[in-house]
Write an enzyme that holds these catalytic residues in place. Structure first.
Site, PDB file in Angstrom:
ATOM      1  N   TYR A  66       1.406  -0.924  -0.282  1.00  0.00           N
ATOM      2  CA  TYR A  66       0.214   0.358  -0.301  1.00  0.00           C
ATOM      3  C   TYR A  66       0.949   1.333   0.287  1.00  0.00           C
ATOM      4  O   TYR A  66       1.329   1.809   0.771  1.00  0.00           O
ATOM      5  CB  TYR A  66      -0.897   0.029   1.567  1.00  0.00           C
ATOM      6  N   SER A 213     -12.806  -6.151   1.703  1.00  0.00           N
ATOM      7  CA  SER A 213     -14.259  -5.177   0.865  1.00  0.00           C
ATOM      8  C   SER A 213     -15.407  -5.641   1.442  1.00  0.00           C
ATOM      9  O   SER A 213     -15.816  -6.212   0.466  1.00  0.00           O
ATOM     10  CB  SER A 213     -13.761  -5.786  -0.772  1.00  0.00           C
ATOM     11  N   PRO A 214     -15.536  -5.664   3.061  1.00  0.00           N
ATOM     12  CA  PRO A 214     -17.271  -6.288   2.941  1.00  0.00           C
ATOM     13  C   PRO A 214     -18.015  -5.111   2.316  1.00  0.00           C
ATOM     14  O   PRO A 214     -19.716  -5.748   2.445  1.00  0.00           O
ATOM     15  CB  PRO A 214     -16.849  -6.160   4.624  1.00  0.00           C
ATOM     16  N   LEU A 215     -17.447  -4.142   2.506  1.00  0.00           N
ATOM     17  CA  LEU A 215     -18.492  -3.135   1.524  1.00  0.00           C
ATOM     18  C   LEU A 215     -18.604  -3.170   0.262  1.00  0.00           C
ATOM     19  O   LEU A 215     -19.340  -2.139  -0.646  1.00  0.00           O
ATOM     20  CB  LEU A 215     -18.707  -1.654   2.245  1.00  0.00           C
ATOM     21  N   ARG A 217     -16.617  -2.728  -1.797  1.00  0.00           N
ATOM     22  CA  ARG A 217     -14.736  -1.151  -2.379  1.00  0.00           C
ATOM     23  C   ARG A 217     -16.241  -0.046  -2.454  1.00  0.00           C
ATOM     24  O   ARG A 217     -15.971   0.879  -3.067  1.00  0.00           O
ATOM     25  CB  ARG A 217     -14.989  -1.421  -3.690  1.00  0.00           C
ATOM     26  N   ALA A 223     -23.696   4.360  -2.989  1.00  0.00           N
ATOM     27  CA  ALA A 223     -22.887   5.687  -3.085  1.00  0.00           C
ATOM     28  C   ALA A 223     -23.238   5.487  -5.265  1.00  0.00           C
ATOM     29  O   ALA A 223     -22.450   6.460  -5.920  1.00  0.00           O
ATOM     30  CB  ALA A 223     -21.295   5.583  -2.804  1.00  0.00           C
TER      31      ALA A 223
END
Length: 343
Positions: A66, A213-215, A217, A223
Site C-alpha cells: 500500500y 472489502s465487506p462493503l 469497495r 454511492a
C-alpha cells in the site's frame, strides 16, 4: 434500532484464531489512507484511527504494497502511541517496481525475510502481531513459504500467521505446517467465492475469517448509481469490472432489497451489508472480523454501529440471491485470487 446503532458503546471482542489475541469484532482496513482511492486528508485519517480505537476497533490492517510502504510509515506513529492496545497486521507477497502497472507475486523464503525486516523498520516496531501472505504464488511450494513464515515466529519478529486469498485445501496444507490464525479474503453480499471451500476449512481449523472489502469497495453503500462517472482520477475502482458501464448500472439495481431492509431498521445500506457479514459468524460457526476501510470519522462511526443490527431470517433470505446476480469479476485479472485455483 437507529438509537442502538448509534449508542457509542464499544464493539464486542472475539478471539483471532484458536491461540490469537482478543480483537474487536470489526477491524479497520487502512489501505485507502495512502493510495487507491484518490487524495487523502492525512489529518482526517489520523482522527479516524483514533476514533476507531476509541470505539473498540483493535485490529488495524495494512500491507507493504500500500503506497509502496507509505501506508506502514503513515501508521507507525499511531501504532507506536498505542502499541499495547492494538493488534497490528501487515502483509507481504505483492511486489511493485517503478513501473506503475507491474504487480508481481513472491513467496520465496529469501523475499519473505527481506519483506518482514523492511516492514518492521517502516512500522518502527520489534514485532508484527499478524503477518499475512498477501497472495499465493503456486510456483513456490506452500510448505516452503509457510515454513519461512514460521521461522519468523521462532525469531520473535512475528506473533501470528495469516494467509490471504487461499482455498480451503491450501489453508489446511498451511495449517499443518504452522497454525494459521486468520484468513483474509474478500467476502460481502457481492462476493461469496470464499464460501466454496475456505470458509468451511477455516471453521474446521479454528481460523478466524477477516473479510476485506465487506462493503464491495463502497458499492454496497449505494454511492454508485453509475460508478464509471462518479469516480475521481486516481481511484483504482475505475479499472474494476463491477464499476464499469452496464455492469455498474445492473449492480446498482441489486441494492433494492438492501435498501428495503435498511429503511425497516432505520439503518444505512452499508450497515445492512456489514451486519450480513458479521452474522456469517453464526451461520458458519467461526470468528468473522470484517475490516471495512474508511478515511472519515463519520463513516467509521457508522460502520462500527453495524454489529448492533440483527437481520431476521426473512431478511437474510431476501439478501441471499444477490451475489449470484452480480455482473463483472472482482478484479480485471483474477489469476492471483483463490477463485482461480478452486477445483
Amino acid at each position: 434500532m437507529a438509537d442502538s446503532l448509534t449508542s457509542g458503546s464499544k464493539i464486542a471482542q472475539v478471539p483471532l484464531g484458536n491461540d490469537g489475541p482478543l480483537v474487536g469484532v470489526q477491524g479497520l482496513g487502512c489501505m485507502g489512507m495512502s493510495e487507491f482511492y484518490g487524495d487523502t486528508d492525512q489529518a482526517a485519517a489520523r482522527d479516524t484511527l483514533e476514533a476507531a480505537l476509541e470505539a473498540g476497533v483493535t485490529l488495524f490492517d495494512t500491507a507493504d504494497v500500500y503506497g509502496r510502504g507509505a501506508n506502514e510509515e503513515f501508521l507507525a506513529p499511531f501504532f507506536g502511541a498505542h502499541r499495547d492496545e492494538i493488534t497490528l497486521a501487515t502483509k507481504f507477497a505483492i511486489e511493485r517496481t517503478d513501473d506503475p502497472k507491474y504487480r508481481g507475486v513472491r513467496n520465496d523464503p529469501a523475499y519473505i525475510r527481506q519483506a518482514v525486516d523492511a516492514s518492521l523498520k517502516r512500522l518502527k516496531t520489534e514485532v508484527i502481531d499478524l503477518y499475512y501472505m498477501h497472495r499465493r504464488d503456486p510456483a513456490v511450494p506452500l510448505a516452503e513459504s509457510v515454513g519461512a513464515m514460521a521461522e519468523l515466529v521462532r525469531q520473535g519478529k512475528v506473533k501470528h500467521l495469516g494467509l490471504s486469498e487461499v482455498t480451503g485445501p491450501e489453508l489446511r496444507e498451511a495449517h499443518a505446517v504452522h497454525p494459521i490464525a486468520a484468513l483474509q479474503s474478500e467476502w460481502s453480499l457481492f462476493s461469496r467465492d470464499v464460501e466454496r471451500s475456505a470458509v468451511g476449512a477455516a471453521a474446521e481449523l479454528g481460523v478466524a475469517l477477516v473479510p476485506y472489502s465487506p462493503l464491495g469497495r463502497g458499492f454496497l453503500t449505494g454511492a454508485f448509481a453509475d460508478a464509471g462517472k462518479e469516480l475521481s482520477s486516481g481511484d483504482f475502482r475505475q479499472s474494476m469490472p463491477r464499476f464499469t458501464g452496464d455492469n455498474a448500472t445492473s449492480n446498482a439495481a441489486l441494492l433494492e432489497p438492501v435498501r428495503k431492509i435498511a429503511e425497516a431498521h432505520g439503518a444505512t445500506l452499508g450497515q445492512v451489508a456489514l451486519a450480513w457479514v458479521q452474522q456469517q459468524a453464526a451461520v458458519h460457526s467461526l470468528a468473522v472480523i470484517p475490516i471495512p476501510g474508511t478515511r472519515r470519522t463519520s463513516r467509521l462511526r457508522e460502520n462500527v454501529a453495524a454489529p448492533g443490527l440483527t437481520l431476521t431470517p426473512d431478511e437474510l433470505a431476501l439478501l441471499e440471491p444477490i451475489a449470484s446476480e452480480v455482473s463483472g469479476d472482482r478484479y480485471p485479472d483474477m489469476s492471483a485470487t483463490s477463485t482461480a485455483r478452486e477445483q
